[in-house]
Design a protein around this motif. Structure first.
Motif, mmCIF file in Angstrom:
data_model
loop_
_atom_site.group_PDB
_atom_site.id
_atom_site.type_symbol
_atom_site.label_atom_id
_atom_site.label_comp_id
_atom_site.label_asym_id
_atom_site.label_seq_id
_atom_site.Cartn_x
_atom_site.Cartn_y
_atom_site.Cartn_z
ATOM 1 N N MET A 1 0.834 -1.197 0.000
ATOM 2 C CA MET A 1 0.000 0.000 0.000
ATOM 3 C C MET A 1 0.871 1.249 0.000
ATOM 4 S SD MET A 1 -1.502 -0.062 3.897
ATOM 5 C CE MET A 1 -0.430 -0.154 5.344
ATOM 6 N N ASN A 2 0.288 2.378 -0.368
ATOM 7 C CA ASN A 2 0.957 3.671 -0.322
ATOM 8 C C ASN A 2 0.786 4.264 1.077
ATOM 9 O OD1 ASN A 2 2.177 4.208 -2.847
ATOM 10 N ND2 ASN A 2 0.181 4.618 -3.765
ATOM 11 N N VAL A 3 1.908 4.554 1.734
ATOM 12 C CA VAL A 3 1.884 5.088 3.092
ATOM 13 C C VAL A 3 2.579 6.445 3.104
ATOM 14 C CG1 VAL A 3 2.552 4.725 5.490
ATOM 15 C CG2 VAL A 3 1.984 2.753 4.043
ATOM 16 N N LEU A 4 1.894 7.444 3.630
ATOM 17 C CA LEU A 4 2.469 8.773 3.786
ATOM 18 C C LEU A 4 2.752 9.010 5.268
ATOM 19 C CD1 LEU A 4 3.282 11.618 2.873
ATOM 20 C CD2 LEU A 4 0.847 12.256 2.989
ATOM 21 N N LEU A 5 4.023 9.253 5.598
ATOM 22 C CA LEU A 5 4.415 9.574 6.966
ATOM 23 C C LEU A 5 4.620 11.086 7.082
ATOM 24 C CD1 LEU A 5 7.013 6.783 7.863
ATOM 25 C CD2 LEU A 5 4.538 6.781 8.187
ATOM 26 N N LEU A 6 4.054 11.660 8.138
ATOM 27 C CA LEU A 6 4.191 13.084 8.425
ATOM 28 C C LEU A 6 5.098 13.221 9.644
ATOM 29 C CD1 LEU A 6 0.375 13.931 8.200
ATOM 30 C CD2 LEU A 6 2.082 14.086 6.354
ATOM 31 N N SER A 7 6.279 13.802 9.436
ATOM 32 C CA SER A 7 7.291 13.840 10.493
ATOM 33 C C SER A 7 7.710 15.268 10.789
ATOM 34 C CB SER A 7 8.513 13.013 10.075
ATOM 35 O OG SER A 7 9.546 13.104 11.042
ATOM 36 N N ALA A 8 7.978 15.536 12.063
ATOM 37 C CA ALA A 8 8.390 16.879 12.471
ATOM 38 C C ALA A 8 9.797 17.224 12.008
ATOM 39 C CB ALA A 8 8.297 17.016 13.990
ATOM 40 N N SER A 9 10.592 16.216 11.695
ATOM 41 C CA SER A 9 11.960 16.456 11.253
ATOM 42 C C SER A 9 12.401 15.332 10.338
ATOM 43 C CB SER A 9 12.918 16.553 12.446
ATOM 44 O OG SER A 9 12.936 15.322 13.168
ATOM 45 N N LEU A 10 13.463 15.572 9.616
ATOM 46 C CA LEU A 10 14.028 14.539 8.756
ATOM 47 C C LEU A 10 14.572 13.425 9.640
ATOM 48 C CD1 LEU A 10 14.516 14.317 5.612
ATOM 49 C CD2 LEU A 10 16.886 14.940 6.113
ATOM 50 N N PRO A 11 14.131 12.178 9.449
ATOM 51 C CA PRO A 11 14.518 11.113 10.373
ATOM 52 C C PRO A 11 15.887 10.494 10.108
ATOM 53 C CG PRO A 11 12.953 10.268 8.785
ATOM 54 C CD PRO A 11 13.097 11.744 8.496
ATOM 55 N N TYR A 12 16.737 11.222 9.418
ATOM 56 C CA TYR A 12 18.108 10.759 9.216
ATOM 57 C C TYR A 12 18.995 11.973 9.034
ATOM 58 C CZ TYR A 12 21.845 7.555 8.010
ATOM 59 O OH TYR A 12 23.017 6.832 8.034
ATOM 60 N N PRO A 13 20.151 12.044 9.731
ATOM 61 C CA PRO A 13 20.687 11.036 10.645
ATOM 62 C C PRO A 13 19.836 10.914 11.908
ATOM 63 C CG PRO A 13 22.005 13.029 10.746
ATOM 64 C CD PRO A 13 21.053 13.228 9.619
ATOM 65 N N THR A 14 19.979 9.797 12.572
ATOM 66 C CA THR A 14 19.133 9.473 13.714
ATOM 67 C C THR A 14 19.735 10.065 14.986
ATOM 68 O OG1 THR A 14 20.277 7.343 13.852
ATOM 69 C CG2 THR A 14 18.163 7.399 12.694
ATOM 70 N N THR A 15 19.619 11.389 15.121
ATOM 71 C CA THR A 15 20.240 12.085 16.239
ATOM 72 C C THR A 15 19.269 12.389 17.372
ATOM 73 O OG1 THR A 15 19.895 14.163 15.047
ATOM 74 C CG2 THR A 15 22.044 13.119 14.815
ATOM 75 N N SER A 16 18.065 11.871 17.311
ATOM 76 C CA SER A 16 17.095 12.062 18.388
ATOM 77 C C SER A 16 16.218 10.822 18.471
ATOM 78 C CB SER A 16 16.226 13.296 18.128
ATOM 79 O OG SER A 16 15.365 13.083 17.013
ATOM 80 N N GLY A 17 15.508 10.704 19.595
ATOM 81 C CA GLY A 17 14.628 9.553 19.760
ATOM 82 C C GLY A 17 13.535 9.509 18.711
ATOM 83 N N GLY A 18 12.968 10.673 18.386
ATOM 84 C CA GLY A 18 11.935 10.716 17.356
ATOM 85 C C GLY A 18 12.450 10.267 16.012
ATOM 86 N N ALA A 19 13.655 10.726 15.651
ATOM 87 C CA ALA A 19 14.246 10.322 14.377
ATOM 88 C C ALA A 19 14.510 8.822 14.345
ATOM 89 C CB ALA A 19 15.535 11.097 14.129
ATOM 90 N N LEU A 20 14.993 8.279 15.447
ATOM 91 C CA LEU A 20 15.236 6.836 15.512
ATOM 92 C C LEU A 20 13.947 6.053 15.296
ATOM 93 C CD1 LEU A 20 17.739 6.489 18.490
ATOM 94 C CD2 LEU A 20 18.051 5.468 16.226
ATOM 95 N N ARG A 21 12.865 6.495 15.931
ATOM 96 C CA ARG A 21 11.595 5.773 15.790
ATOM 97 C C ARG A 21 11.089 5.839 14.355
ATOM 98 N NH1 ARG A 21 7.545 3.350 18.459
ATOM 99 N NH2 ARG A 21 5.400 3.614 17.725
ATOM 100 N N VAL A 22 11.068 7.038 13.774
ATOM 101 C CA VAL A 22 10.531 7.180 12.425
ATOM 102 C C VAL A 22 11.391 6.416 11.418
ATOM 103 C CG1 VAL A 22 9.943 8.810 10.599
ATOM 104 C CG2 VAL A 22 9.468 9.396 12.980
ATOM 105 N N TYR A 23 12.690 6.486 11.578
ATOM 106 C CA TYR A 23 13.580 5.779 10.655
ATOM 107 C C TYR A 23 13.363 4.264 10.753
ATOM 108 C CZ TYR A 23 17.839 4.309 8.247
ATOM 109 O OH TYR A 23 18.726 3.724 7.368
ATOM 110 N N SER A 24 13.199 3.751 11.959
ATOM 111 C CA SER A 24 12.938 2.316 12.131
ATOM 112 C C SER A 24 11.604 1.921 11.503
ATOM 113 C CB SER A 24 12.947 1.950 13.620
ATOM 114 O OG SER A 24 14.236 2.085 14.170
ATOM 115 N N LEU A 25 10.587 2.777 11.639
ATOM 116 C CA LEU A 25 9.286 2.487 11.027
ATOM 117 C C LEU A 25 9.384 2.509 9.502
ATOM 118 C CD1 LEU A 25 6.861 4.513 13.327
ATOM 119 C CD2 LEU A 25 7.079 2.027 13.191
#
Length: 404
Positions: A1-25
């Motif tokens: 399926m087509n999935v659109l993720l809406l993120s507060a920041s670019l999830p790479y590099p993974t320099t924060s917990g939020g980035a780590l979670r979004v990048y893993s997803l």
């Protein structure tokens, strides 16, 4: 399926917990065979093209983050009943970019990553009603603000911020309830957060998708030479729970440890140190690194990793990273909340300053015990918190919610 993720920041590099979670997803969704599209804020729009995101995402659209003035935030606080976090990242440019993406592509699922992006979900419902909506909460934010208010209220100099957090807690609860009712699926990162969110959404099923990391990326880096009695803490250092942790540790715990280990050092590793921490950089034995390309060399150079968090919710990804690097960890129960029993068994927990200091001292005196605890931690994080394990859990949760 087509999935659109809406993120507060670019999830790479993974320099924060939020980035780590979004990048893993993103990696998990890619592994499941879904086409991932990403819409996010970033000050460096070109950077993603040279990152793994270029291969993992079918589309990446970035916009410069909006800047809200103090006057605008005060106006929201004083003259509306809106939660500050509900408008923090509002921008007409983001609304327009979302509209363009929805106009070009049919999305089976649009997923808001964190409460700061949840404000976009009503726009999606209006523009593409057939798309399923998911609110990935990151934290039970209303409960987090309530705890922050309780702790800040203990210090007269923090009463103003305590009052702010208390007001925001009620407003955020209303916003989380509204977004949870709108979304077809609401995700929590821990059982504790799920329970807190169900308290304001009693009829809602809120499954848990734990945050995860790529465990194999934490074992090969060379350790940074920090000395035999180095204590390390990592995190985004303008985040209030992290700031509070380091102020409390440096003022109330570190002096007790220095009685037994005068040469002990504390390395506070993370970007954007808050002004409340600025005085620590001039104190002997304390280092504020600011941004570093990777925390792994610091983790591998630590004698003991400390996590003296007194506030916060969700799963502390900093702990998963420390476990994957084989660290011996001393943490508060608050820091370890949300982790499975096998994970918390691989660290030492202490709630109060005397006990925390004594536990760190004990670990510094026991090199073989530190090594064994680190090995146990590494095994536990590999078994339960590697991103590959999250993919299967995510598939089941989507299926149960009628998505995909």
């Amino acid at each position: 399926m087509n999935v659109l993720l809406l993120s507060a920041s670019l999830p790479y590099p993974t320099t924060s917990g939020g980035a780590l979670r979004v990048y893993s997803l993103i990696r998990a969704l890619n592994k499941l065979g879904h086409a991932v599209h990403l819409l996010c804020y970033s000050d460096e729009a070109i950077r993603w093209k040279d990152s793994p995101l270029a291969d993992l995402c079918k589309t990446v659209v970035t916009l410069s983050p909006p800047r809200r003035s103090l006057t605008e935030r005060l106006t929201t606080l004083l003259f509306t009943r809106q939660a500050d976090v509900a408008n923090r990242l509002f921008s007409d440019a983001m609304v327009n970019a979302l509209g363009e993406m929805l106009g070009k592509t049919h999305f089976d699922l649009v997923q808001a990553e964190g409460i700061e992006m949840a404000w976009l979900l009503p726009h999606v419902r209006k523009l593409q009603a057939a798309a399923k909506l998911c609110f990935d909460t990151f934290n039970a934010e209303y409960e987090l603000q309530r705890v922050i208010a309780t702790i800040d209220a203990r210090e007269p100099r923090r009463w103003l911020t305590a009052g702010y957090s208390w007001i925001q807690s009620g407003r955020i609860a209303r916003f989380e309830r509204e977004m949870g009712e709108l979304a077809d699926l609401m995700l929590a990162v821990s059982p504790e957060d799920s329970a807190a969110l169900k308290a304001i959404l009693p009829g809602k099923s809120i499954p848990v998708i734990p945050s995860a990391i790529a465990v194999d990326e934490y074992g090969g880096s060379e350790a940074k030479s920090l000395g035999p009695h180095a204590l390390v803490f990592t995190g985004k250092m303008d985040y209030r729970p992290n700031v509070d942790a380091m102020v409390w540790f440096s003022e109330s715990i570190l002096p007790r440890i220095r009685v037994r280990f005068p040469g002990v050092t504390l390395h506070i590793v993370g970007q954007q140190p808050h002004r409340r921490l600025s005085h620590l950089g001039s104190e002997p034995g304390i280092t504020l690194t600011g941004y570093v390309p990777s925390v792994v060399p610091y983790l591998r150079g630590a004698a003991v990793y400390v996590a003296p968090l007194r506030m916060g919710s969700g799963t502390r990804l900093k702990l998963l990273e420390a476990m994957a690097a084989g660290c011996a960890i001393v943490a508060t129960p608050t820091a370890a909340a949300g982790l499975l029993p096998d994970a918390t068994a691989a660290m030492r927990l202490a709630a109060h300053e005397e006990r925390f200091a004594d536990t760190v001292i004990s670990m510094l005196n026991d090199s073989s015990g530190r090594r064994m605890l680190g090995e146990q931690a590494c095994a536990a994080v590999a078994a339960y918190y590697d991103w590959t394990a999250v993919a299967d859990r995510l598939r089941r949760v989507y299926e149960e919610a009628g998505i995909g």
